[in-house]
Design a protein around this motif. Structure first.
Motif, PDB file in Angstrom:
ATOM      1  N   MET A   1       0.854  -1.174   0.000  1.00 37.02           N
ATOM      2  CA  MET A   1       0.000   0.000   0.000  1.00 37.02           C
ATOM      3  C   MET A   1       0.895   1.229   0.000  1.00 37.02           C
ATOM      4  O   MET A   1       1.821   1.333   0.796  1.00 37.02           O
ATOM      5  N   SER A   2       0.581   2.160  -0.861  1.00 39.82           N
ATOM      6  CA  SER A   2       1.408   3.358  -0.975  1.00 39.82           C
ATOM      7  C   SER A   2       1.110   4.310   0.176  1.00 39.82           C
ATOM      8  O   SER A   2       0.102   4.197   0.876  1.00 39.82           O
ATOM      9  N   SER A   3       1.987   5.253   0.311  1.00 33.70           N
ATOM     10  CA  SER A   3       1.890   6.228   1.384  1.00 33.70           C
ATOM     11  C   SER A   3       0.633   7.093   1.241  1.00 33.70           C
ATOM     12  O   SER A   3      -0.050   7.377   2.226  1.00 33.70           O
ATOM     13  N   THR A   4       0.304   7.514   0.028  1.00 30.97           N
ATOM     14  CA  THR A   4      -0.889   8.346  -0.170  1.00 30.97           C
ATOM     15  C   THR A   4      -2.168   7.545   0.058  1.00 30.97           C
ATOM     16  O   THR A   4      -3.139   8.084   0.600  1.00 30.97           O
ATOM     17  N   GLU A   5      -2.198   6.279  -0.326  1.00 32.51           N
ATOM     18  CA  GLU A   5      -3.375   5.440  -0.073  1.00 32.51           C
ATOM     19  C   GLU A   5      -3.592   5.268   1.427  1.00 32.51           C
ATOM     20  O   GLU A   5      -4.722   5.325   1.914  1.00 32.51           O
ATOM     21  N   PHE A   6      -2.496   5.028   2.134  1.00 32.89           N
ATOM     22  CA  PHE A   6      -2.592   4.864   3.582  1.00 32.89           C
ATOM     23  C   PHE A   6      -3.088   6.147   4.235  1.00 32.89           C
ATOM     24  O   PHE A   6      -3.961   6.119   5.102  1.00 32.89           O
ATOM     25  N   LEU A  11      -7.106   9.216   7.144  1.00 33.66           N
ATOM     26  CA  LEU A  11      -7.912  10.418   7.348  1.00 33.66           C
ATOM     27  C   LEU A  11      -9.404  10.141   7.198  1.00 33.66           C
ATOM     28  O   LEU A  11     -10.225  10.796   7.845  1.00 33.66           O
ATOM     29  N   GLY A  12      -9.743   9.179   6.368  1.00 32.02           N
ATOM     30  CA  GLY A  12     -11.148   8.807   6.212  1.00 32.02           C
ATOM     31  C   GLY A  12     -11.722   8.126   7.440  1.00 32.02           C
ATOM     32  O   GLY A  12     -12.935   8.143   7.661  1.00 32.02           O
ATOM     33  N   ASN A  13     -10.882   7.535   8.264  1.00 33.20           N
ATOM     34  CA  ASN A  13     -11.345   6.819   9.461  1.00 33.20           C
ATOM     35  C   ASN A  13     -10.930   7.486  10.767  1.00 33.20           C
ATOM     36  O   ASN A  13     -11.223   6.967  11.836  1.00 33.20           O
ATOM     37  N   ALA A  14     -10.279   8.612  10.695  1.00 35.61           N
ATOM     38  CA  ALA A  14      -9.764   9.259  11.907  1.00 35.61           C
ATOM     39  C   ALA A  14     -10.857   9.920  12.737  1.00 35.61           C
ATOM     40  O   ALA A  14     -10.732  10.034  13.953  1.00 35.61           O
ATOM     41  N   ASP A  15     -11.948  10.353  12.104  1.00 34.37           N
ATOM     42  CA  ASP A  15     -12.994  11.056  12.850  1.00 34.37           C
ATOM     43  C   ASP A  15     -13.679  10.166  13.881  1.00 34.37           C
ATOM     44  O   ASP A  15     -14.231  10.662  14.851  1.00 34.37           O
ATOM     45  N   LEU A  39      -2.736   9.533  15.834  1.00 41.97           N
ATOM     46  CA  LEU A  39      -2.488   9.735  14.405  1.00 41.97           C
ATOM     47  C   LEU A  39      -0.995   9.753  14.102  1.00 41.97           C
ATOM     48  O   LEU A  39      -0.550   9.197  13.087  1.00 41.97           O
ATOM     49  N   PHE A  40      -0.224  10.355  14.986  1.00 40.46           N
ATOM     50  CA  PHE A  40       1.229  10.389  14.798  1.00 40.46           C
ATOM     51  C   PHE A  40       1.804   8.977  14.806  1.00 40.46           C
ATOM     52  O   PHE A  40       2.606   8.603  13.943  1.00 40.46           O
ATOM     53  N   ARG A  41       1.388   8.172  15.790  1.00 36.62           N
ATOM     54  CA  ARG A  41       1.900   6.802  15.882  1.00 36.62           C
ATOM     55  C   ARG A  41       1.447   5.949  14.696  1.00 36.62           C
ATOM     56  O   ARG A  41       2.192   5.095  14.221  1.00 36.62           O
ATOM     57  N   ALA A  42       0.237   6.183  14.238  1.00 41.95           N
ATOM     58  CA  ALA A  42      -0.257   5.438  13.081  1.00 41.95           C
ATOM     59  C   ALA A  42       0.580   5.777  11.849  1.00 41.95           C
ATOM     60  O   ALA A  42       0.945   4.886  11.077  1.00 41.95           O
ATOM     61  N   LEU A  43       0.886   7.055  11.671  1.00 41.51           N
ATOM     62  CA  LEU A  43       1.725   7.454  10.538  1.00 41.51           C
ATOM     63  C   LEU A  43       3.137   6.908  10.681  1.00 41.51           C
ATOM     64  O   LEU A  43       3.753   6.473   9.703  1.00 41.51           O
ATOM     65  N   ALA A  44       3.664   6.923  11.893  1.00 42.77           N
ATOM     66  CA  ALA A  44       5.024   6.444  12.116  1.00 42.77           C
ATOM     67  C   ALA A  44       5.126   4.929  11.915  1.00 42.77           C
ATOM     68  O   ALA A  44       6.199   4.430  11.553  1.00 42.77           O
ATOM     69  N   ASN A  45       4.029   4.225  12.137  1.00 44.48           N
ATOM     70  CA  ASN A  45       4.041   2.765  12.035  1.00 44.48           C
ATOM     71  C   ASN A  45       3.201   2.249  10.877  1.00 44.48           C
ATOM     72  O   ASN A  45       2.670   1.149  10.925  1.00 44.48           O
TER      73      ASN A  45
END
Length: 166
Positions: A1-6, A11-15, A39-45
């Motif tokens: 999965m690419s970075s933009t897809e992730f 962001l679609g599920n963060a709310d 969100l930071f940890r999700a992006l980092a991992n």
């Protein structure tokens, strides 16, 4: 999965995380911090996320783990700071001076209430109070187990009603 897809998926599920953060922290400011950290940890991992799995469950797990770790860390810090010199009076090991006259009156009331119990209730209650098990009391009194349990129960109820609370 690419970075933009992730990122789009994230962001679609963060709310859905915001109400959960408020539920955990019971404070809107702490909830915002928890949300941001999640969100930071999700992006980092993002490399640990397996494509096709439930991203909401993954995010909820991250948030819950962050909350638990922060809670434990806060308790540890509180314990370390609790031994400060300013807390000296709270940690003194001086015994309280009790009022023995009042205590003796209470003990007399308890003994009198037990003494005035009907014998049918007093006998099993006293055996139970001495440490015997229900089945041992039933064998000693040659009564069914249920009868012994109910008599002890009723003896407790009578004692509660007869002994005044101070």
């Amino acid at each position: 999965m690419s970075s933009t897809e992730f990122n789009t998926l994230l962001l679609g599920n963060a709310d859905f995380l915001r109400p959960y953060a408020v539920t955990l922290t019971k404070d809107s400011e702490s909830a915002k911090d928890l949300y941001q950290e999640t969100l930071f940890r999700a992006l980092a991992n993002r490399d640990k996320y397996l494509a096709g799995t439930n991203i909401r469950a993954w995010l909820y797990t991250i948030m819950r783990n962050i909350f638990i770790n922060n809670y434990r860390r806060g308790n540890r810090q509180f314990r370390l700071l609790d031994n400060s010199a300013g807390e000296y009076l709270l940690h003194q090991q001086q015994p309280c001076i009790g009022n023995s006259a009042e205590t003796n009156l209470r003990i007399k009331d308890v003994h009198m209430a037990v003494y005035n119990l009907p014998i049918i209730f007093k006998q099993p209650f006293m055996l139970y109070f001495e440490g015997y098990k229900y089945y041992e009391i039933a064998a000693m009194l040659n009564e069914p187990l249920g009868t012994v349990k109910s008599r002890i129960h009723f003896a407790r109820k009578m004692l509660k009603s007869r002994i005044a609370r101070y």
